[in-house]
Design a protein around this motif. Structure first.
Motif, short mmCIF file in Angstrom:
data_model
loop_
_atom_site.label_atom_id
_atom_site.label_comp_id
_atom_site.label_asym_id
_atom_site.label_seq_id
_atom_site.Cartn_x
_atom_site.Cartn_y
_atom_site.Cartn_z
N LEU A 176 -10.52 -3.33 7.24
CA LEU A 176 -9.90 -3.30 6.06
C LEU A 176 -10.48 -3.17 4.57
O LEU A 176 -9.80 -3.04 3.62
CB LEU A 176 -9.08 -4.92 6.01
N VAL A 177 -11.63 -2.95 4.71
CA VAL A 177 -12.61 -2.65 3.62
C VAL A 177 -13.42 -1.49 3.64
O VAL A 177 -13.07 -0.34 2.94
CB VAL A 177 -13.56 -3.67 3.01
N ALA A 178 -14.36 -1.42 4.52
CA ALA A 178 -15.28 0.14 4.48
C ALA A 178 -14.45 0.88 4.93
O ALA A 178 -14.68 2.16 4.43
CB ALA A 178 -16.27 -0.57 5.50
N ARG A 179 -13.45 1.12 6.18
CA ARG A 179 -12.58 2.04 6.40
C ARG A 179 -11.25 1.95 5.97
O ARG A 179 -10.18 2.53 6.64
CB ARG A 179 -12.65 1.88 8.08
N ARG A 180 -11.17 1.56 4.86
CA ARG A 180 -9.76 1.34 4.31
C ARG A 180 -9.16 2.80 4.12
O ARG A 180 -7.72 2.94 4.03
CB ARG A 180 -10.01 0.89 2.78
N ASP A 181 -10.02 3.65 3.90
CA ASP A 181 -9.46 5.00 3.70
C ASP A 181 -8.80 5.60 4.97
O ASP A 181 -8.03 6.65 4.83
CB ASP A 181 -10.52 6.14 2.84
N ALA A 182 -8.95 5.01 5.88
CA ALA A 182 -8.52 5.67 7.43
C ALA A 182 -7.10 5.07 7.41
O ALA A 182 -6.41 5.82 8.36
CB ALA A 182 -9.41 5.10 8.56
#
Length: 285
Positions: A176-182
């Motif tokens: 939900l934070v580091a891969r938010r752009d996914a």
């Protein structure tokens, strides 16, 4: 008309009166996917019980929907359910879905149109279990899992195994934070559970759905919403019918307001520091 309880999980009879229908905010992402039909149904529900049933049945006739046993789908007043009849068995044998004038049954009816194959599969499995075991004081593990799906499921469509692993592992920082752009390009969520949608009339941070992970091809995210929903409907219904040993451990908890783009406050990474909501969980799963 006072509506009697039917045995299907729901708010008490008489709950979800007109202010509840008026409170549906179709701009919210969990409702927006159903807004086109939902707006018409909402206006009918605000007009009255008979108007809502008429609108639902007109749509059912146009789409020629069927139940898990191939019966033509229709929506009936709660009081038309015969005394002693099991809710799911009645739907399977007659095609008639007992429906109250409340939000819970409004959203239940909506799912028959949004994901008709999944609803038919759930009904087929539930009614088969009732035929085999009867209606007892408890449902048993498989029926409990089917009910949990029906009431509280989220469909987590994902083309990246690392994201599915993060969800399974309660790795909120990755998911939900580091891969938010996914989100929107490699994964997304569709609400399914009608009790969950009812709760989201008044959203709260701890509101959590049971995510059913659906592996999708990368091309899925190039399709329009209707094509995606049709693919999910077919894939998930096939899994529900083909998986004999359904258990609650097949789900992964997912706090709905943590989904990127679904709640303004989650734009700040501090939103996810609340360990009472975004729990460490059982990482051995």
């Amino acid at each position: 008309m006072q509506l009697r309880e039917t045995g299907h999980d729901a708010a008490p009879a008489g709950a979800g009166a007109l202010p509840g229908f008026a409170a549906i905010d179709w701009s919210q992402p969990w409702f927006a996917q159903f807004a086109r039909r939902g707006l018409r149904w909402q206006q009918a529900a605000l007009t009255g019980y008979a108007a809502l049933l008429a609108e639902m049945n007109a749509d059912a006739a146009e789409m020629r929907l069927t139940t898990g046993r191939g019966q033509r789908l229709a929506f009936i007043a709660q009081d038309d359910l015969p005394a002693g009849a099991a809710y799911e068995a009645h739907i399977a044998s007659t095609g008639c879905v007992p429906t109250r004038h409340n939000l819970h049954d409004f959203f239940n009816g909506s799912m028959w149109f949004a994901f008709p194959r999944i609803k038919a599969a759930l009904n087929a499995r539930q009614s088969a279990a009732i035929d085999a075991l009867g209606v007892g004081p408890t449902r048993g593990g498989v029926r409990d899992t089917l009910t949990l799906f029906d009431e509280n499921a989220l469909l987590f469509a994902c083309a990246d195994p690392a994201l599915s692993m993060a969800l399974r592992g309660f790795d909120w920082q990755t998911l939900l934070v580091a891969r938010r752009d996914a989100w929107g390009t490699s994964c997304e969520v569709r609400c399914f559970g009608h009790a969950l949608l009812e709760k989201l009339i008044a959203p709260f941070k701890a509101c959590t759905g049971h995510a059913w992970i659906v592996d999708v091809p990368a091309a899925y995210f190039e399709w329009d919403a209707a094509a995606r929903d049709a693919w999910l409907d077919e894939s998930v219904s096939t899994a529900l019918l083909g998986t004999e040993a359904l258990t609650s451990r097949m789900f992964a908890p997912l706090p709905v307001l943590g989904i990127p783009g679904w709640w303004p406050e989650n734009e700040s990474s501090a939103f996810y520091d609340d360990a009472s909501v975004f729990r460490a969980g059982r990482r051995s799963r």
